[in-house]
Motif scaffolding. Sequence first.
Motif, PDB file in Angstrom:
ATOM      1  N   CYS A 183     -45.673 -16.961 -44.990  1.00  0.00           N
ATOM      2  CA  CYS A 183     -44.372 -17.514 -45.352  1.00  0.00           C
ATOM      3  C   CYS A 183     -43.850 -18.305 -44.163  1.00  0.00           C
ATOM      4  O   CYS A 183     -43.671 -17.760 -43.083  1.00  0.00           O
ATOM      5  CB  CYS A 183     -43.411 -16.379 -45.715  1.00  0.00           C
ATOM      6  N   ASP A 184     -43.658 -19.616 -44.374  1.00  0.00           N
ATOM      7  CA  ASP A 184     -43.032 -20.421 -43.326  1.00  0.00           C
ATOM      8  C   ASP A 184     -41.567 -20.029 -43.238  1.00  0.00           C
ATOM      9  O   ASP A 184     -40.948 -19.671 -44.238  1.00  0.00           O
ATOM     10  CB  ASP A 184     -43.146 -21.914 -43.646  1.00  0.00           C
ATOM     11  N   CYS A 185     -41.012 -20.091 -42.055  1.00  0.00           N
ATOM     12  CA  CYS A 185     -39.641 -19.618 -41.850  1.00  0.00           C
ATOM     13  C   CYS A 185     -38.781 -20.668 -41.160  1.00  0.00           C
ATOM     14  O   CYS A 185     -39.277 -21.506 -40.418  1.00  0.00           O
ATOM     15  CB  CYS A 185     -39.644 -18.363 -40.991  1.00  0.00           C
ATOM     16  N   ARG A 189     -24.286 -23.940 -33.938  1.00  0.00           N
ATOM     17  CA  ARG A 189     -24.731 -22.784 -34.720  1.00  0.00           C
ATOM     18  C   ARG A 189     -24.312 -22.869 -36.195  1.00  0.00           C
ATOM     19  O   ARG A 189     -25.103 -22.602 -37.089  1.00  0.00           O
ATOM     20  CB  ARG A 189     -24.194 -21.510 -34.069  1.00  0.00           C
ATOM     21  N   GLU A 190     -23.061 -23.226 -36.461  1.00  0.00           N
ATOM     22  CA  GLU A 190     -22.590 -23.294 -37.844  1.00  0.00           C
ATOM     23  C   GLU A 190     -23.353 -24.361 -38.627  1.00  0.00           C
ATOM     24  O   GLU A 190     -23.720 -24.156 -39.787  1.00  0.00           O
ATOM     25  CB  GLU A 190     -21.077 -23.580 -37.890  1.00  0.00           C
ATOM     26  N   ALA A 191     -23.614 -25.503 -37.987  1.00  0.00           N
ATOM     27  CA  ALA A 191     -24.367 -26.571 -38.651  1.00  0.00           C
ATOM     28  C   ALA A 191     -25.807 -26.117 -38.920  1.00  0.00           C
ATOM     29  O   ALA A 191     -26.365 -26.413 -39.982  1.00  0.00           O
ATOM     30  CB  ALA A 191     -24.361 -27.837 -37.802  1.00  0.00           C
ATOM     31  N   ALA A 192     -26.399 -25.399 -37.979  1.00  0.00           N
ATOM     32  CA  ALA A 192     -27.763 -24.897 -38.165  1.00  0.00           C
ATOM     33  C   ALA A 192     -27.820 -23.923 -39.339  1.00  0.00           C
ATOM     34  O   ALA A 192     -28.727 -23.996 -40.175  1.00  0.00           O
ATOM     35  CB  ALA A 192     -28.254 -24.231 -36.885  1.00  0.00           C
ATOM     36  N   HIS A 193     -26.846 -23.022 -39.426  1.00  0.00           N
ATOM     37  CA  HIS A 193     -26.808 -22.083 -40.552  1.00  0.00           C
ATOM     38  C   HIS A 193     -26.587 -22.826 -41.864  1.00  0.00           C
ATOM     39  O   HIS A 193     -27.168 -22.472 -42.898  1.00  0.00           O
ATOM     40  CB  HIS A 193     -25.727 -21.022 -40.341  1.00  0.00           C
ATOM     41  N   ALA A 194     -25.756 -23.862 -41.836  1.00  0.00           N
ATOM     42  CA  ALA A 194     -25.520 -24.658 -43.044  1.00  0.00           C
ATOM     43  C   ALA A 194     -26.814 -25.335 -43.499  1.00  0.00           C
ATOM     44  O   ALA A 194     -27.101 -25.402 -44.702  1.00  0.00           O
ATOM     45  CB  ALA A 194     -24.426 -25.690 -42.798  1.00  0.00           C
ATOM     46  N   LEU A 195     -27.608 -25.846 -42.547  1.00  0.00           N
ATOM     47  CA  LEU A 195     -28.884 -26.459 -42.897  1.00  0.00           C
ATOM     48  C   LEU A 195     -29.822 -25.436 -43.537  1.00  0.00           C
ATOM     49  O   LEU A 195     -30.466 -25.721 -44.554  1.00  0.00           O
ATOM     50  CB  LEU A 195     -29.542 -27.075 -41.663  1.00  0.00           C
ATOM     51  N   VAL A 196     -29.904 -24.251 -42.959  1.00  0.00           N
ATOM     52  CA  VAL A 196     -30.748 -23.205 -43.539  1.00  0.00           C
ATOM     53  C   VAL A 196     -30.271 -22.889 -44.956  1.00  0.00           C
ATOM     54  O   VAL A 196     -31.085 -22.775 -45.884  1.00  0.00           O
ATOM     55  CB  VAL A 196     -30.760 -21.938 -42.657  1.00  0.00           C
ATOM     56  N   ASP A 197     -28.958 -22.782 -45.156  1.00  0.00           N
ATOM     57  CA  ASP A 197     -28.423 -22.506 -46.493  1.00  0.00           C
ATOM     58  C   ASP A 197     -28.846 -23.586 -47.487  1.00  0.00           C
ATOM     59  O   ASP A 197     -29.225 -23.288 -48.620  1.00  0.00           O
ATOM     60  CB  ASP A 197     -26.901 -22.391 -46.456  1.00  0.00           C
ATOM     61  N   VAL A 198     -28.775 -24.844 -47.070  1.00  0.00           N
ATOM     62  CA  VAL A 198     -29.192 -25.943 -47.950  1.00  0.00           C
ATOM     63  C   VAL A 198     -30.686 -25.836 -48.244  1.00  0.00           C
ATOM     64  O   VAL A 198     -31.114 -25.974 -49.396  1.00  0.00           O
ATOM     65  CB  VAL A 198     -28.861 -27.317 -47.326  1.00  0.00           C
ATOM     66  N   MET A 199     -31.485 -25.592 -47.222  1.00  0.00           N
ATOM     67  CA  MET A 199     -32.942 -25.567 -47.389  1.00  0.00           C
ATOM     68  C   MET A 199     -33.429 -24.443 -48.293  1.00  0.00           C
ATOM     69  O   MET A 199     -34.483 -24.563 -48.912  1.00  0.00           O
ATOM     70  CB  MET A 199     -33.633 -25.489 -46.028  1.00  0.00           C
TER      71      MET A 199
END
Length: 133
Positions: free
Chosen positions: A30-32, A42-52
Amino acid sequence: VGWQSAPLLSEPGERILATTYPQPGSASFCDCLAVVSGAPQREAAHALVDVMISAEAQASIVNETLWSTVTAGAVPLLNPDVAELVDYANLDHVFRVSPIRGYPPFTDEGEDVATYLDWVVAWDRVRATPIGG
């Protein structure tokens, strides 16, 4: 060497490729996505993960790459031929015959597990194998 997407990689008129789960020792991976400790946005990074990991993004990525999805809501959005590559209705069975394994260890840890070097050597053998004919 197997990859669930192989059947969709055949060109019209070519032999249809197939995959199987070799026994023993088949594994899934599983790619992560991860957020680096101390990330400045940090908030932008979490937002990107949420979108992905959203159903829509996962469906778009999986339909293009022919990989599997980690988001159950993406399955109904997949192209039917892509959705058929993985038995999403019976994931317990899929992971029983091909469990997710961590990255191979760099050194022999006394287990019956291939090391990273074993993987590299095996992949070199695969790459050197003539294809076609």
